[in-house]
Design a protein around this motif. Structure first.
Motif, PDB file in Angstrom:
ATOM      1  N   LYS A 263      40.026 -60.748  -1.001  1.00  0.00           N
ATOM      2  CA  LYS A 263      39.878 -60.099  -2.166  1.00  0.00           C
ATOM      3  C   LYS A 263      40.314 -58.548  -2.024  1.00  0.00           C
ATOM      4  CE  LYS A 263      39.942 -59.788  -6.678  1.00  0.00           C
ATOM      5  NZ  LYS A 263      40.916 -60.284  -7.711  1.00  0.00           N
ATOM      6  N   PHE A 264      39.338 -58.183  -1.129  1.00  0.00           N
ATOM      7  CA  PHE A 264      39.535 -56.680  -0.841  1.00  0.00           C
ATOM      8  C   PHE A 264      40.854 -56.339  -0.588  1.00  0.00           C
ATOM      9  CE2 PHE A 264      38.983 -53.372   2.750  1.00  0.00           C
ATOM     10  CZ  PHE A 264      38.591 -52.218   1.802  1.00  0.00           C
ATOM     11  N   ASN A 265      41.574 -56.981   0.346  1.00  0.00           N
ATOM     12  CA  ASN A 265      42.962 -56.504   0.957  1.00  0.00           C
ATOM     13  C   ASN A 265      43.934 -56.802  -0.030  1.00  0.00           C
ATOM     14  OD1 ASN A 265      42.047 -55.780   3.573  1.00  0.00           O
ATOM     15  ND2 ASN A 265      42.277 -57.885   4.516  1.00  0.00           N
ATOM     16  N   GLU A 266      43.846 -57.373  -1.093  1.00  0.00           N
ATOM     17  CA  GLU A 266      44.768 -57.555  -2.190  1.00  0.00           C
ATOM     18  C   GLU A 266      45.034 -56.216  -2.736  1.00  0.00           C
ATOM     19  OE1 GLU A 266      43.529 -60.198  -5.052  1.00  0.00           O
ATOM     20  OE2 GLU A 266      43.743 -61.960  -3.897  1.00  0.00           O
ATOM     21  N   SER A 267      44.169 -55.486  -2.870  1.00  0.00           N
ATOM     22  CA  SER A 267      44.261 -54.153  -3.345  1.00  0.00           C
ATOM     23  C   SER A 267      45.001 -52.885  -2.441  1.00  0.00           C
ATOM     24  CB  SER A 267      43.189 -53.525  -4.067  1.00  0.00           C
ATOM     25  OG  SER A 267      42.577 -54.255  -4.922  1.00  0.00           O
ATOM     26  N   LYS A 268      45.173 -53.333  -1.185  1.00  0.00           N
ATOM     27  CA  LYS A 268      45.586 -52.294  -0.247  1.00  0.00           C
ATOM     28  C   LYS A 268      47.069 -52.101  -0.458  1.00  0.00           C
ATOM     29  CE  LYS A 268      42.375 -51.801   3.043  1.00  0.00           C
ATOM     30  NZ  LYS A 268      41.748 -50.563   3.419  1.00  0.00           N
ATOM     31  N   SER A 269      47.524 -50.881   0.090  1.00  0.00           N
ATOM     32  CA  SER A 269      49.081 -50.488   0.058  1.00  0.00           C
ATOM     33  C   SER A 269      49.718 -50.986   1.187  1.00  0.00           C
ATOM     34  CB  SER A 269      48.930 -48.958  -0.516  1.00  0.00           C
ATOM     35  OG  SER A 269      48.909 -48.329   0.755  1.00  0.00           O
ATOM     36  N   ASN A 270      51.036 -50.610   1.053  1.00  0.00           N
ATOM     37  CA  ASN A 270      51.808 -50.912   2.071  1.00  0.00           C
ATOM     38  C   ASN A 270      52.163 -49.788   2.955  1.00  0.00           C
ATOM     39  OD1 ASN A 270      53.388 -49.081   0.200  1.00  0.00           O
ATOM     40  ND2 ASN A 270      55.170 -50.755   0.394  1.00  0.00           N
ATOM     41  N   LEU A 271      51.234 -49.001   2.973  1.00  0.00           N
ATOM     42  CA  LEU A 271      51.271 -47.673   3.807  1.00  0.00           C
ATOM     43  C   LEU A 271      51.518 -48.020   5.354  1.00  0.00           C
ATOM     44  CD1 LEU A 271      51.028 -44.674   3.804  1.00  0.00           C
ATOM     45  CD2 LEU A 271      48.591 -45.052   4.238  1.00  0.00           C
ATOM     46  N   ARG A 272      50.931 -48.725   5.916  1.00  0.00           N
ATOM     47  CA  ARG A 272      51.206 -49.106   7.377  1.00  0.00           C
ATOM     48  C   ARG A 272      52.637 -49.292   7.687  1.00  0.00           C
ATOM     49  NH1 ARG A 272      47.973 -46.324   8.691  1.00  0.00           N
ATOM     50  NH2 ARG A 272      45.873 -46.847   9.141  1.00  0.00           N
TER      51      ARG A 272
END
Length: 359
Positions: A263-272
Motif C-alpha cells: 500500500k505504501f508503494n502505491e503512492s510512490k511516483s515514477n521518479l526513478r
C-alpha cells in the motif's frame, strides 16, 4: 504583509491583484526537497519572474507559504499563528507532502518515527489547517483528502539541464565491454531489491562480464558470494545534480526499479524512471503502482516485469539485444522531454498557487 506599503517584485498576480510571492519552507535538503521545493521554485523564478525565497526562514515579504513535511510542534504552531494574524486571508498556506506516512512499512527505518501517535497527529493537524495540499501522485492525494479536500497533484519532473548538459549512454554493445546494471535507493528498499536477486544471481553467474552498480545503499550482501566481486557501490551524495552526473558517467546499460506490491508503494511516483530515462538509460521495473502506467501511459524506455514473475527474460533479452536498448534509450528520453520537463510543468505549479491565492 498585505499593507499597500509592501512592495512585491513579481510579474505574476491573481485576477484580483494579489501578487504571487511564495516562501518555500524547506523540510529537507535531499532529493525530496530538491524535486518538490528547490527545482520548481527555480523554474518559477526563471520562467515567470516570480519573487520567492527557499529555505528555513524568509527575509522577503510573501503571500503564500509552501510548507514541506512540517511535523514538529514549533512550525505547526507558526502556521497556526500565521493564519490567526493574516489580513484578508493572506498569506495562504500550502502543505507539501511526497510520502504516504499512513501506510509506511515496518521494515522502513522511519516506521517508528511516523507511526508515533503524537507525530502523526501533528502531521494531520498541519494538513487540516492548511488552505491546500500538494502531492506528487493521485493515490497519495486520495489518502490526504480525508484531512483536507483541497488537494492538488503536481507530478515530479526533471530539469531540462539534465537532458541538455549530461551525456547519455547510447551504448550498442561494444565488444569486450561489460553489461552494466544499476540500482539506486536508500536502506528502506530491501524488500524491493529482493525481487530481482534470484535473476541477478543467475545472470551474473552465467555471464561474468555482467556488472552491478549500486547508487546509495548497497545490497550486494543479498547476492550470492560468487558474484559479489562483480558489484561496486558509487559514492553517496545528497545532491541530485551530483547523483545525475555519477549516473551519467557510470555507463549503465539498464537501470533496475523493483517495487514490492505494498500500500505504501502505491503512492510512490515514477521518479526513478524519469531520472534514468532522461539520461537515455533503459529501465526494467516491476509492473506495479507508479511503474504500471497512468503517467501519460507507460514509459517506452521501460520494460516491466509482472509482480511474482522472473526478471531473467527481461534482463537476458536486453543483455543480448543492444539495439533494443538503443531504441528504449531514445524513446524514453523523448518521453521525458515531452511530458516531464520542469521548465514546462512549472506552469501547473503557477496555476495551482494562483488558485489557492484566489480562494
Amino acid at each position: 504583509m498585505t499593507d499597500s506599503e509592501v512592495e512585491f517584485k513579481t510579474a505574476v498576480s491573481t485576477d484580483a491583484g494579489i501578487p504571487l510571492a511564495p516562501f518555500f519552507w524547506l523540510g529537507d535538503r535531499q532529493a525530496c526537497g530538491h524535486y518538490r521545493m528547490v527545482q520548481p521554485a527555480k523554474a518559477l523564478a526563471r520562467k515567470h519572474h516570480v519573487q520567492l525565497e527557499v529555505g528555513a526562514r524568509s527575509s522577503l515579504p510573501y503571500t503564500l507559504i509552501v510548507a514541506q513535511r512540517s511535523q514538529e510542534t514549533e512550525p505547526i504552531e507558526f502556521l497556526k499563528h500565521i493564519k490567526s494574524v493574516r489580513q484578508n486571508g493572506i498569506p495562504k498556506v500550502i502543505y507539501e507532502l511526497d510520502d504516504d506516512f499512513w501506510n509506511i512499512q515496518p521494515d522502513n527505518p522511519a516506521y517508528a518515527n511516523y507511526t508515533d501517535p503524537i507525530r502523526r497527529a501533528r502531521i494531520e493537524e498541519a494538513i487540516r489547517i492548511s488552505d491546500a495540499v500538494t502531492v506528487s501522485t493521485e493515490p497519495l492525494a486520495n489518502i490526504l483528502r480525508q484531512y483536507n479536500e483541497n488537494v492538488y497533484v503536481l507530478p515530479n519532473s526533471i530539469s531540462k539541464r539534465y537532458l541538455n548538459e549530461l551525456t547519455y549512454p547510447y551504448r550498442t554493445g561494444d565488444p569486450g565491454k561489460p553489461y552494466v546494471l544499476g540500482w539506486c535507493g536508500s536502506k528502506t528498499h530491501e524488500l524491493d531489491f529482493k525481487m530481482c536477486v534470484s535473476a541477478l544471481n543467475t545472470l551474473m553467474k552465467f555471464d561474468p562480464n555482467t556488472r552491478m552498480v549500486f547508487f546509495g545503499t548497497s545490497y550486494s550482501h543479498l547476492l550470492d558470494p560468487a558474484v559479489r566481486g562483480q558489484c561496486r557501490t558509487a559514492p553517496w551524495t545528497n545532491s541530485v545534480h551530483d547523483y545525475m552526473e555519477l549516473l551519467s558517467a557510470a555507463q549503465i546499460d539498464v537501470m533496475l526499479a523493483p517495487l514490492n506490491s505494498s500500500k505504501f508503494n502505491e503512492s510512490k511516483s515514477n521518479l526513478r524512471i524519469l531520472e534514468a530515462n532522461s539520461l537515455g538509460i533503459p529501465v526494467v521495473a516491476t509492473d506495479f503502482g507508479p511503474y504500471s502506467g497512468g503517467f501519460f501511459d507507460s514509459s517506452p524506455g521501460t520494460m516491466t516485469v509482472a509482480a511474482g514473475d522472473s526478471w531473467i527474460p527481461a534482463l537476458t533479452h536486453l543483455s543480448s539485444s543492444p539495439m533494443t536498448r538503443l531504441e528504449m534509450s531514445t524513446a524514453g528520453r523523448s518521453w521525458v522531454e515531452k511530458h516531464f520537463v520542469q521548465e514546462n510543468t512549472v506552469d501547473l505549479w503557477k496555476e495551482t498557487m494562483l488558485n489557492v491565492l484566489s480562494q
